[in-house]
Design a protein around this motif. Sequence first.
Motif, short mmCIF file in Angstrom:
data_model
loop_
_atom_site.label_atom_id
_atom_site.label_comp_id
_atom_site.label_asym_id
_atom_site.label_seq_id
_atom_site.Cartn_x
_atom_site.Cartn_y
_atom_site.Cartn_z
N THR A 199 1.48 -35.94 6.32
CA THR A 199 2.27 -35.65 7.20
C THR A 199 1.86 -35.25 8.47
O THR A 199 2.41 -34.63 9.48
CB THR A 199 3.34 -34.62 6.81
OG1 THR A 199 2.44 -33.38 6.27
CG2 THR A 199 4.45 -35.10 5.84
N GLY A 200 0.47 -35.31 8.64
CA GLY A 200 -0.17 -34.73 9.73
C GLY A 200 -0.62 -33.20 10.02
O GLY A 200 -0.74 -32.73 11.10
N ILE A 201 -0.12 -32.45 8.93
CA ILE A 201 -0.35 -31.16 9.19
C ILE A 201 -1.75 -30.70 9.45
O ILE A 201 -1.80 -29.63 10.41
CB ILE A 201 0.24 -30.38 7.87
CG1 ILE A 201 1.67 -30.59 7.70
CG2 ILE A 201 0.16 -29.02 7.78
CD1 ILE A 201 2.39 -30.12 6.55
N LEU A 202 -2.64 -31.09 8.74
CA LEU A 202 -3.86 -30.93 9.24
C LEU A 202 -4.46 -30.89 10.57
O LEU A 202 -5.30 -30.26 11.01
CB LEU A 202 -5.03 -31.72 8.15
CG LEU A 202 -4.75 -31.66 6.72
CD1 LEU A 202 -5.75 -32.44 5.86
CD2 LEU A 202 -5.06 -30.02 6.22
N GLN A 203 -3.66 -31.89 11.34
CA GLN A 203 -4.05 -32.05 12.73
C GLN A 203 -3.38 -31.02 13.52
O GLN A 203 -3.48 -30.81 14.64
CB GLN A 203 -3.68 -33.38 13.22
CG GLN A 203 -4.59 -34.66 12.84
CD GLN A 203 -4.52 -34.66 11.31
OE1 GLN A 203 -3.46 -35.01 10.94
NE2 GLN A 203 -5.58 -35.20 10.69
#
Length: 625
Positions: A199-203
């Motif tokens: 889900t792209g949370i790390l970005q």
Amino acid sequence: MGRRAVLSTTSKVAKKLGATQLIPKSLAKGRHHKTRHHTTVVTLPVGTPNDTHKAKCVSHVPDLSWEDYDSDGDGFALRSNRRNKSYRAAVTSLSADVMAMDRTGLRPPGKERERAPSPQPSTRTVTRKRTFGRKRNQAHAGSFKDKPRLYQEIRERGLQNTDDDFTQVEPPPEDQGIVVKNFRPAQLTWSQLPQVKDTGILQLISPEERKRQEAIFEILTSEYSYQHSLSILVRCFKESKELRGTMTTTEHHHLFSNISVIQTVNKRFFEDLEKRHSIHPVIQDISDIVQKHATNHFQPYIVYCSNETFQQRTLQKLLLSNSGFKEALKRIEGSSECGGLPMISFLILPMQRVTRLPLLMDTICQKTPAETAEYFAAYWAFKAISKLVKSCNDGARTMERTEQMYTIQKQMDFGKIKPFPLVSSSRGLVKSGELAVCTEDLSLFWKPFSHRSYYLFLFNDVLIITKKKSEELFVVLDYATLEHVCVEEESVGGANPLQLRVIMEQNSDAHREQIGLVAESKLDKARWVTALREHRRADSDINREELPQYESTKAYMPKAPDELGLQQAEVVIVEQQVEGWCHGERMRDGERGWFPSTCASEITNRTAMTCNMRRMERMRKETNV
């Protein structure tokens, strides 16, 4: 001419029923790939058309969600069956994500706070994929519950207390042409969760917040492993009819105590942690849960730790004198479910877990920005769990000392010597053992006893010198309080390097006496000298910064009063090393004692050593409860 094929959409049945048609269930299934992962999907906040910054951060356009992409292959491809989206439950609460962005610093600077219209602003909603029954036939891939590891096999990275302790290590490529038997993968990290990676949370979060999330998630995963090991202890050992038939009811109670109560208490603890984790991948906090359970529900740990003395004595007795118990225990320990681990490794789990929790909470404190609500919550949770550990240690120590004093008091025969009352809740045995007597005339004040050896009982406030009559009877020859006792370890005239001299400035008759003794070895001499000087030790005389640090590689159960018990991954400041033994100070609580050097390895990383010293200072200061 062959028979013309009739498509299902143009058949008579389709024309009769229109858009509603019944088809075989197998036709409704999507494509199957071995590398496919069906995971929980979290809908990220979608930016407004004018919010160009958010549009760059989120890798999907406003009219598409992550559910519309297929992760098969190297890249992303738009799924062909987007019409199945009508079957999915898509309930999104943007306000919850906005709250998460405010806390983690994801909101772009200079932007005014935008509130999404939501009937329940505090609710975080998770959108899940519909898999048409496929998940019923497969494990929850990518979950920390897949093939749980025993708690004895894991080592929480939060115990390392370094800045890079949560660096993600990518797994090796699948096809390496190497087959490793019994390979156990590393513990799943928060960053490796599919609902985090996909889900792209790390970005969207900062590296600091990522480390904080890893520290929080590690308490959750390690608690699950702990629950798994506890269930094996209860099911395979405590509830074993074969094992129970080899011992009495009292021995069974001393051996397992209230472990079933602890299992129930920790099951509720894990359920509360898991419920908080299911709300949103970015966990806001778990400190309130830790504080609530440490304060209100973890009291059974005090009972279990207080029973430790009876537990160890009962186990030793059964192993030495009960062949039926030993054979039954060997069969259970050899089962695949127990992983070939001995029962003692399961029995010490509650002590191991409860002493690690303060260190893990301290790690969360250090990963949380100071002067924030989350930091103060973590601090009070750390205080609460540390207070519990102190109560556990005090309970175990008090029970052991009281019983020990009653036993020794019965074995003492003071004869013509003025009796000394031994039984006291504050008095404990530091060291006991037999030493040879040096019969040489050492000095003008030398007054030798006419016996070849003495048996010494050293308590934390008095030294009693006796003659051993039998295993359960000791005749008292003299005694002195420790404030009037000192020891000299230099050999007189260089005749025997194992000699030591004990000087009593004021003995039982208020006279000055000195005794020449000879130890069995250098280690025996060092242990007696260290024990006899412990009461004169001053912390200001020790420069801990310059002393080596050792980390225990396996648990060690003390076999003598002057030995130091260790759990795996404990850090000890080592003050001296003699003949394969180390004497040092346990960092988490300041307890000192001896342990085999084979149970620990030296820490050579200066950064890690500095971090350990800072942690020790914090724990000594903040746990003054």
